[in-house]
Scaffold this motif. Structure first.
Motif, PDB file in Angstrom:
ATOM      1  N   PRO A   1       0.792  -1.226   0.000  1.00  0.00           N
ATOM      2  CA  PRO A   1       0.000   0.000   0.000  1.00  0.00           C
ATOM      3  C   PRO A   1       0.827   1.280   0.000  1.00  0.00           C
ATOM      4  CG  PRO A   1       0.141  -0.854   2.212  1.00  0.00           C
ATOM      5  CD  PRO A   1       0.834  -1.862   1.328  1.00  0.00           C
TER       6      PRO A   1
ATOM      7  N   SER B   1      -3.500   2.818   2.238  1.00  0.00           N
ATOM      8  CA  SER B   1      -4.267   2.779   0.985  1.00  0.00           C
ATOM      9  C   SER B   1      -3.913   1.490   0.240  1.00  0.00           C
ATOM     10  CB  SER B   1      -3.923   4.012   0.150  1.00  0.00           C
ATOM     11  OG  SER B   1      -4.744   4.061  -0.994  1.00  0.00           O
ATOM     12  N   ILE B   2      -4.735   0.473   0.453  1.00  0.00           N
ATOM     13  CA  ILE B   2      -4.286  -0.890   0.160  1.00  0.00           C
ATOM     14  C   ILE B   2      -4.513  -1.348  -1.287  1.00  0.00           C
ATOM     15  CG2 ILE B   2      -4.511  -1.654   2.527  1.00  0.00           C
ATOM     16  CD1 ILE B   2      -7.149  -3.059   1.727  1.00  0.00           C
TER      17      ILE B   2
ATOM     18  N   PHE C   1       4.311  12.493  -3.604  1.00  0.00           N
ATOM     19  CA  PHE C   1       4.000  11.738  -2.382  1.00  0.00           C
ATOM     20  C   PHE C   1       3.813  12.640  -1.147  1.00  0.00           C
ATOM     21  CE2 PHE C   1       4.099   6.927  -2.573  1.00  0.00           C
ATOM     22  CZ  PHE C   1       3.750   6.873  -3.922  1.00  0.00           C
TER      23      PHE C   1
ATOM     24  N   GLY D   1      -0.244   8.260  -7.654  1.00  0.00           N
ATOM     25  CA  GLY D   1      -1.151   7.552  -8.550  1.00  0.00           C
ATOM     26  C   GLY D   1      -0.470   6.427  -9.287  1.00  0.00           C
ATOM     27  N   TYR D   2      -1.305   5.505  -9.768  1.00  0.00           N
ATOM     28  CA  TYR D   2      -0.806   4.252 -10.338  1.00  0.00           C
ATOM     29  C   TYR D   2      -0.510   4.404 -11.834  1.00  0.00           C
ATOM     30  CZ  TYR D   2      -0.427  -0.873 -10.421  1.00  0.00           C
ATOM     31  OH  TYR D   2       0.014  -2.169 -10.537  1.00  0.00           O
TER      32      TYR D   2
ATOM     33  N   LYS E   1       2.877   6.322 -14.479  1.00  0.00           N
ATOM     34  CA  LYS E   1       4.138   7.070 -14.516  1.00  0.00           C
ATOM     35  C   LYS E   1       3.951   8.404 -15.227  1.00  0.00           C
ATOM     36  CE  LYS E   1       7.371   4.399 -12.643  1.00  0.00           C
ATOM     37  NZ  LYS E   1       8.164   4.895 -11.508  1.00  0.00           N
TER      38      LYS E   1
ATOM     39  N   GLU F   1      -4.136  12.122  -6.540  1.00  0.00           N
ATOM     40  CA  GLU F   1      -5.219  11.297  -6.021  1.00  0.00           C
ATOM     41  C   GLU F   1      -5.991  12.131  -5.007  1.00  0.00           C
ATOM     42  OE1 GLU F   1      -3.950   6.732  -6.293  1.00  0.00           O
ATOM     43  OE2 GLU F   1      -2.574   7.919  -5.097  1.00  0.00           O
TER      44      GLU F   1
ATOM     45  N   LEU G   1       5.131  -0.908 -12.696  1.00  0.00           N
ATOM     46  CA  LEU G   1       4.344  -0.769 -11.470  1.00  0.00           C
ATOM     47  C   LEU G   1       3.769  -2.151 -11.159  1.00  0.00           C
ATOM     48  CD1 LEU G   1       2.564   2.646 -12.167  1.00  0.00           C
ATOM     49  CD2 LEU G   1       4.391   2.184 -10.517  1.00  0.00           C
TER      50      LEU G   1
HETATM   51  N1  THG Z   1      -2.438   4.871  -4.928  1.00  0.00           N
HETATM   52  C1  THG Z   1      -3.077   4.707  -3.750  1.00  0.00           C
HETATM   53  N2  THG Z   1      -3.364   3.499  -3.266  1.00  0.00           N
HETATM   54  C2  THG Z   1      -3.031   2.402  -3.976  1.00  0.00           C
HETATM   55  C3  THG Z   1      -2.344   2.518  -5.199  1.00  0.00           C
HETATM   56  C4  THG Z   1      -2.055   3.800  -5.682  1.00  0.00           C
HETATM   57  N3  THG Z   1      -3.343   1.187  -3.491  1.00  0.00           N
HETATM   58  C5  THG Z   1      -3.239   0.050  -4.373  1.00  0.00           C
HETATM   59  C6  THG Z   1      -2.007   0.085  -5.239  1.00  0.00           C
HETATM   60  N4  THG Z   1      -1.947   1.396  -5.910  1.00  0.00           N
HETATM   61  C7  THG Z   1      -0.768  -0.139  -4.407  1.00  0.00           C
HETATM   62  N5  THG Z   1       0.413  -0.347  -5.226  1.00  0.00           N
HETATM   63  C8  THG Z   1       1.243   0.692  -5.610  1.00  0.00           C
HETATM   64  C9  THG Z   1       2.266   0.395  -6.499  1.00  0.00           C
HETATM   65  C10 THG Z   1       3.128   1.404  -6.912  1.00  0.00           C
HETATM   66  C11 THG Z   1       2.957   2.684  -6.442  1.00  0.00           C
HETATM   67  C12 THG Z   1       1.943   2.980  -5.576  1.00  0.00           C
HETATM   68  C13 THG Z   1       1.087   1.975  -5.140  1.00  0.00           C
HETATM   69  C14 THG Z   1       3.865   3.793  -6.859  1.00  0.00           C
HETATM   70  N6  THG Z   1       5.121   3.492  -7.146  1.00  0.00           N
HETATM   71  C15 THG Z   1       6.034   4.451  -7.715  1.00  0.00           C
HETATM   72  C16 THG Z   1       7.081   3.690  -8.496  1.00  0.00           C
HETATM   73  O1  THG Z   1       7.265   2.499  -8.210  1.00  0.00           O
HETATM   74  O2  THG Z   1       7.656   4.263  -9.389  1.00  0.00           O
HETATM   75  C17 THG Z   1       6.686   5.413  -6.733  1.00  0.00           C
HETATM   76  C18 THG Z   1       7.098   4.914  -5.426  1.00  0.00           C
HETATM   77  C19 THG Z   1       7.993   5.909  -4.691  1.00  0.00           C
HETATM   78  O3  THG Z   1       8.970   6.385  -5.286  1.00  0.00           O
HETATM   79  O4  THG Z   1       7.767   6.192  -3.490  1.00  0.00           O
HETATM   80  O5  THG Z   1       3.467   4.930  -6.929  1.00  0.00           O
HETATM   81  O6  THG Z   1      -1.474   3.998  -6.780  1.00  0.00           O
HETATM   82  N7  THG Z   1      -3.440   5.778  -3.035  1.00  0.00           N
END
Ligand code: THG
Length: 371
Positions: free
Chosen positions: A109, A122-123, A178, A196-197, A199, A204, A244
């Motif tokens: 999360p 936020s799972i 973030f 957000g999910y 790039k 959000e 992701l």
């Molecule tokens: N936003 C919020 N809740 C979530 C998600 C989200 N819950 C479900 C799911 N997505 C959880 N999984 C993720 C996977 C990747 C990321 C966020 C949630 C993400 N990753 C970036 C990366 O990998 O490039 C950045 C991570 C960082 O640098 O800190 O954002 O999307 N509210």
């Protein structure tokens, strides 16, 4: 591959945006955290192109929040994750691998720190609430653990700043990655984070008043007309290119965070109190024996991937990994994929034999994501 209808049932929860999503012509849903998640409005490729050039509004109400509130909130959060949360300040979010006592991934999360004694987790798609409640009860912690009525709405794409600032004011441009601000909508403060999910950048909006869902949806659609805003959803092609991860698809309880390539979000030595710390100390020191990799799969577009698809050593035929997400990428003109590959085979450029459902193919390991 067959597509099918989804029977309606109370246990497959709707979101306060669902009526708008359906009016906008959603064509497919999946179920995530026992809630509807839109899966397609037009086609994955059309939505991919639009997401990369414009802006989309996503009903991700299925990203449920676990609220942890009370004197022991920070202690309970640290029990869940090998990421050291002491540096996390109120107003910040953190991507947090969460593990069980064996170091196995339970969820990945985003942790939202609302106040010193109040968090939202936020799972992703697993019933983490039960584990968090059990820890709170078993350790007699002074916390309330609940699943509040909060439904995130994501605004993603290069025009997201323009769109969200029209509805919430220019301050949104100052929100750092973030981090979140509380900004008013119809006289009610909403948590708005830059996250957000995808790039492609964006925000959000954590909606915690159901009756504001349709006014918020309508305001974004109205304000974004000339930006060509559209309803959308997490895009399979874009997320595989950006690597992701999807919990339940790319990793499960069988995997450590290090195997998932999430070692950079772990501070196992200093995460004192994490339930999985002892189990993870060795892998944190020595490194994992298999790891998440991006792969390019040669040949024609692959069929829809419901993995795992086995990966083999082309010489010995030995199984050395698996692909769990794969799709054709128009921009990279190849099939892009995410998989788990054994140590001896995970270096850049390694050629592996993939057992796809329509026959064998070459898969080339990449250390970095595509985008
Ligand atoms: N936003 C919020 N809740 C979530 C998600 C989200 N819950 C479900 C799911 N997505 C959880 N999984 C993720 C996977 C990747 C990321 C966020 C949630 C993400 N990753 C970036 C990366 O990998 O490039 C950045 C991570 C960082 O640098 O800190 O954002 O999307 N509210």
């Amino acid at each position: 591959m067959a597509e099918y209808l989804l029977m309606r049932a109370r246990r497959i929860r709707r979101t306060p945006f669902s009526d708008r999503v359906e009016a906008a012509g959603v064509q497919a849903y999946s179920v995530y955290n026992h809630m509807l998640l839109p899966g397609r409005f037009t086609t994955a490729e059309d939505e991919y192109r639009h997401l990369k050039t414009r802006v989309q509004v996503w009903d991700v109400g299925c990203e449920r929040q676990i609220e942890v509130r009370g004197r022991d909130a920070a202690r309970l959060l640290q029990m869940l994750t090998p990421r050291d949360l002491r540096p996390l300040m109120a107003g910040q979010c953190a991507y947090t691998p969460m593990v069980d006592e064996t170091g196995g991934m339970l969820n990945d999360p985003v942790t939202v720190k609302l106040a010193e004694d109040r968090f939202w987790i936020s799972i992703a798609d697993s019933d983490l609430l039960l584990w968090v409640k059990a820890l709170a009860y078993g350790f007699r912690l002074e916390v309330d653990v609940t699943e509040p009525d909060v439904w995130p709405l994501a605004v993603q794409g290069p025009k997201a700043d323009d769109l969200v600032s029209r509805v919430f004011g220019e301050a949104v441009r100052d929100i750092r990655f973030f981090r979140f601000y509380r900004l008013p909508f119809h006289g009610h403060d909403l948590v708005i984070a830059r996250s957000g999910y995808s790039k492609q950048g964006g925000f959000e909006i954590y909606l915690d008043r159901g009756e504001l869902a349709e006014p918020l949806w309508d305001a974004l659609m109205e304000a974004g007309q000339d930006l060509q805003v559209r309803p959308g959803c997490p895009n399979l092609i874009e997320r595989i290119e950006g690597r992701l991860l999807s919990y339940g698809n790319d990793m499960t309880r069988e995997n450590t965070p290090h195997e998932c390539g999430l070692g950079r979000f772990c501070n196992t030595l200093t995460a004192i109190g994490c339930v999985g710390r002892d189990a993870l100390l060795r892998v944190a020191m020595d490194g994992p024996l298999r790891q998440i990799r991006s792969l390019a799969i040669e040949g024609e577009p692959v069929p829809a991937c419901v993995g795992p698809w086995p990966l083999h050593d082309p010489t010995s035929g030995e199984r050395v990994g698996q692909v769990t997400s794969a799709v054709w990428s128009p921009d990279f003109r190849t099939n892009v994929a995410i998989g788990m590959v054994d140590l001896r085979y995970w270096n850049e450029g390694t050629r592996l034999q993939l057992e796809a459902p329509d026959g064998p193919r070459w898969a080339n390991v990449r250390e970095a994501p595509f985008a």
